[in-house]
Scaffold this motif. Structure first.
Motif, mmCIF file in Angstrom:
data_model
loop_
_atom_site.group_PDB
_atom_site.id
_atom_site.type_symbol
_atom_site.label_atom_id
_atom_site.label_comp_id
_atom_site.label_asym_id
_atom_site.label_seq_id
_atom_site.Cartn_x
_atom_site.Cartn_y
_atom_site.Cartn_z
ATOM 1 N N GLY B 415 -69.382 -31.719 -69.870
ATOM 2 C CA GLY B 415 -68.347 -31.812 -68.693
ATOM 3 C C GLY B 415 -67.923 -30.573 -68.343
ATOM 4 N N ASP B 416 -68.046 -29.469 -69.416
ATOM 5 C CA ASP B 416 -67.296 -28.099 -69.435
ATOM 6 C C ASP B 416 -68.190 -27.030 -69.712
ATOM 7 O OD1 ASP B 416 -65.513 -26.109 -69.354
ATOM 8 O OD2 ASP B 416 -64.027 -27.014 -70.799
ATOM 9 N N PHE B 417 -68.255 -26.141 -68.674
ATOM 10 C CA PHE B 417 -69.208 -25.135 -68.559
ATOM 11 C C PHE B 417 -68.574 -23.760 -69.075
ATOM 12 C CE2 PHE B 417 -71.065 -28.557 -66.007
ATOM 13 C CZ PHE B 417 -72.390 -28.459 -66.403
ATOM 14 N N HIS B 418 -67.519 -23.783 -69.431
ATOM 15 C CA HIS B 418 -66.640 -22.448 -69.750
ATOM 16 C C HIS B 418 -67.244 -21.971 -71.136
ATOM 17 C CE1 HIS B 418 -63.638 -24.211 -66.813
ATOM 18 N NE2 HIS B 418 -63.747 -22.841 -66.517
ATOM 19 N N GLU B 419 -67.446 -20.933 -71.222
ATOM 20 C CA GLU B 419 -68.216 -20.353 -72.347
ATOM 21 C C GLU B 419 -67.417 -18.995 -73.034
ATOM 22 O OE1 GLU B 419 -72.335 -19.390 -71.821
ATOM 23 O OE2 GLU B 419 -71.998 -18.867 -69.475
ATOM 24 N N ASN B 442 -71.679 -27.658 -71.955
ATOM 25 C CA ASN B 442 -72.062 -28.986 -71.990
ATOM 26 C C ASN B 442 -72.727 -29.659 -72.786
ATOM 27 O OD1 ASN B 442 -71.755 -30.991 -69.803
ATOM 28 N ND2 ASN B 442 -74.018 -30.402 -69.123
ATOM 29 N N THR B 466 -61.243 -27.807 -69.838
ATOM 30 C CA THR B 466 -60.622 -28.718 -68.667
ATOM 31 C C THR B 466 -60.170 -30.009 -68.978
ATOM 32 O OG1 THR B 466 -62.729 -29.808 -68.256
ATOM 33 C CG2 THR B 466 -62.516 -27.592 -67.024
#
Lengths: 189, 541
Positions: B415-419, B442, B466
């Protein structure tokens, strides 16, 4: 508003926590110039009555205690959306993929700074206009704050689509481009 | 620079008590027994600087404090002095014992340096008058305290001169209680007296203060001591720039957690690591962060000295080149780092030394400075970049490469694409020599547990930026527990979490940023290796 030719802002050094490292400051200057070239800034705002706002943001706004508290004495609600575009974040990822951590990190932070600067400017304009008309305003409030659900981004993206066509959402309601911000701002009675 | 540069020695000679049948109480009073213990000790432990089995209360005893002696413990103050005595060392039996041991050491080891172990006026004042009384007097009655300090200084000077006359070459002063002084009061109540004590001797001198002395380093230097001995809690890389080149940095292998408690091989590894970091400094002497405890395994003390000396010798011919490389990387000069690596390779400096004492030293120094709040994350990352630029020139020269079974699995949760944050942790881990499996963004719980099973990894890092991703964390942690992977240490980080959330969801630790995450993972892996314990036992939750 930050322009393509804006000099390195003093506040940015502090925001990036560059400290006194000479090389870090030199590199950051270079990256700032790169960020400005990559910047694809766009913004949008729209004014709704409170009733319209709750109608448009049904069911997200009415289920949010914090939104109801924020807009308790409001007559109108501004909707704001800004983006710095995806150029800065894409270049930032490219740097990181190449193992250039400093450039990747600093450029990413600059992207955030640029988006925040934009929304601050839009916010300031709204506040000044409202003051000129004799109204006070609330603070900015974004989806994801407290109980204002991220799902509310759907409404922003839909309404702002003409002004910011590249703005979209992931399946988990995160804004794309990442360096984008949406918010509401109440105009008080 | 003085003669302490390049020496290798543990502080004091207390493990010598294992080599005689008499107890510590007898050793403390009998010059023959003490000489035998110390000589046997130094016949095994080939130290460059010799001590005479000193206890910390000898000056306080001479000034009237009552001392408790026992066969199996070091002497300690049992009662403060009723009346302050100004002693003459030659008339105080135990001081005379130490002088006699020094003379014997001179006879048996004529080519080695011998050291006094005099205790600082402030520490002795605390012993004769009570530590709490002395600390209170700093505020309530400073004049009276200064009167007492004059007396303890007089005793220290007399005792120091007496030991120097007996053949000591180095005036070593330990002043542990002064670490409790507010830094701004250090000069008045400790530093100025230490300066007068050091002034009696033009030869090599050293000052040791236990604990975190980072706030008083300048005050310690102003005492005129020729060497500053740092406690094991100090990161020498973070403080080395504050010590002028003409002052010796002495330190600082952990005498208890490493030399006393670890295996001989681990002591060697930790010693090698310390030398790898500090051995390129021209003003460094390898020692322990405090005295080795009496129960330290003899083989560990021996191994510390032997490993340290051989490592220093290997490094010495290349120290200047490696220091230049480390400095270039530390300045964040990417191209300069690559150029210098090529140059030192041409000089046939081993690739491992180039990495350890050149490239990685700079990264670890940056991390240490960050930990001491001397710099921010961008500076650390700039240095990591320069590290990589230099490292690329070396990759073909490394026999056992960094590729291999991963030690850590990282990923941003579903659910999170921050890398960015996760990528920084990976880059920092790799720059610190660890192998990482990065599952990307994700990532659901099943992929994490599958990777852990496949590679037998014991540390997992979960990133969540998030609020939605944060909600995934506890589910993933539960999944690990439910699938019988509770031995895995799970650390969380990212903008959506903090230390409290980490605790609440049952994570083993929280990394505020990349540097902190790396430090935490390093500690978990190091301590896990040291004791073969379950890594999660050492997590910082």
């Amino acid at each position: 508003m930050i322009q393509k030719t804006s000099p390195f802002p003093d506040r940015l050094s502090k925001y990036l926590q560059l400290g006194s490292h000479e090389k870090a400051r030199q590199e950051a200057q270079f990256l700032w110039e790169e960020a400005l070239v990559l910047l694809k800034a766009a913004n949008w705002r729209s004014l709704l009555t409170v009733d319209e706002f709750f109608d448009v943001f049904h069911p997200y706004a009415e289920s949010s205690q914090s939104i109801r508290r924020l807009l308790r004495c409001a007559r109108e609600v501004w909707l704001l959306a800004v983006t710095a575009g995806d150029g800065v974040e894409r270049r930032s990822r490219e740097y990181l993929k190449k193992g250039e951590a400093f450039r990747g990190y600093v450029l990413d932070r600059m992207g955030s700074f640029l988006a925040e600067e934009q929304i601050r400017q839009v916010d300031k304009i709204i506040s000044e206009e409202s003051t000129g008309k004799g109204y006070k305003t609330t603070r900015r409030y974004s989806p994801g704050y407290r109980d204002f659900p991220l799902e509310a981004q759907v409404v922003f993206v839909d309404l702002a689509s003409c002004a910011i066509p590249e703005l979209r959402l992931t399946s988990d309601f995160l804004l794309v481009p990442e360096k984008s911000i949406t918010a509401i701002k109440g105009v008080l009675e | 620079m003085g003669t302490l540069h390049g020496l290798v020695f543990p502080i004091n000679a207390l493990p010598g008590c294992q080599l005689v049948k008499e107890g510590i109480d007898r050793i403390s009073f009998d010059a023959d027994v003490k000489s035998e213990a110390v000589i046997r000790y130094y016949e095994r432990v080939d130290a460059d600087l010799l001590f005479y089995f000193s206890d910390i209360v000898i000056q306080a005893e001479a000034m009237g404090a009552k001392i408790k002696f026992a066969p199996d413990a070091m002497p300690c103050v049992s009662e403060t002095a009723q009346e302050i005595i100004s002693p003459s060392p030659s008339r105080v039996g135990r001081m005379e014992v130490n002088a006699r041991v020094l003379r014997r050491l001179a006879g048996v080891f004529p080519h080695k340096l011998r050291s006094t172990l005099v205790y600082g006026p402030f520490t002795v004042a605390g012993q004769v008058a009570g530590e709490q009384n002395v600390l209170r007097a700093i505020i309530d009655n400073p004049d009276e305290l200064e009167g007492l300090l004059e007396k303890t200084l007089e005793c220290a000077i007399d005792y120091g001169r007496y030991l120097l006359d007996a053949g000591a070459d180095v005036l070593w002063v330990s002043d542990p209680l002064s670490a409790l002084l507010p830094p701004e009061l250090f000069p008045r109540f400790a530093g100025d007296y230490l300066a007068r004590l050091f002034a009696i001797y033009p030869g090599p001198t050293a000052l040791h203060i236990c604990g975190d002395t980072s706030a008083m380093i300048e005050g310690m230097i102003e005492t005129g001591a020729g060497g500053i001995s740092f406690d094991q809690c100090m990161n020498l890389l973070a403080v080395e720039d504050r010590v002028p080149e003409n002052i010796i940095i002495i330190g600082n292998l952990d005498p208890v957690e490493v030399v006393e408690m670890m295996s001989t091989e681990q002591v060697a590894a930790q010693t090698a690591d310390l030398v790898s970091m500090m051995g390129i400094k021209p003003n460094f002497a390898l020692s322990t962060g405090c005295a080795l405890p009496p129960s330290t395994p003899m083989d560990n003390a021996i191994n510390f000295v032997e490993e340290g000396r051989s490592r220093l010798a290997l490094l010495a011919p290349h120290a200047e080149d490696l220091a230049a490389l480390a400095a270039t990387v530390h300045k964040g000069h990417r191209d300069g780092a690559a150029t210098l690596v090529k140059r030192v390779l041409n000089r046939r400096i081993p690739a491992r030394s180039i990495i350890g004492s050149g490239l990685m030293r700079a990264v670890r120094k940056a991390s240490a400075r960050y930990e001491y709040r001397l710099c921010f994350l961008p500076e650390v990352l700039l240095i990591v970049d320069a590290f990589y630029q230099g490292y690329k020139c070396l990759e073909t020269k490394i026999d056992a490469g960094r590729e291999g079974t991963p030690q850590i699995v990282l990923g941003t949760v579903k659910g999170d694409f921050h890398e960015i944050g996760k990528d920084l942790v990976r880059i920092m881990l790799e720059a610190n020599g660890m192998t990482v499996l990065d599952l990307g963004v994700n990532v659901d719980g099943a992929r994490f547990t599958e990777a852990v099973r496949l590679f037998g990894v014991s540390v997992v890092g979960l990133s969540a930026f998030t609020t939605a991703a944060r909600r995934q964390l506890s589910g993933i942690i539960d999944q690990f527990r439910q699938e019988g992977l509770s031995h895995v240490s799970i650390l969380v980080g990212g903008a959506a979490v903090n230390e409290k959330i980490a605790r609440d969801i049952g994570a083993n630790g929280y990394g505020r940023d990349a540097v902190e995450a790396v430090k935490m993972i390093e500690n978990i892996l190091k301590r896990s290796r040291a004791s073969n314990h379950d890594p999660k036992d050492f997590a910082l939750s």
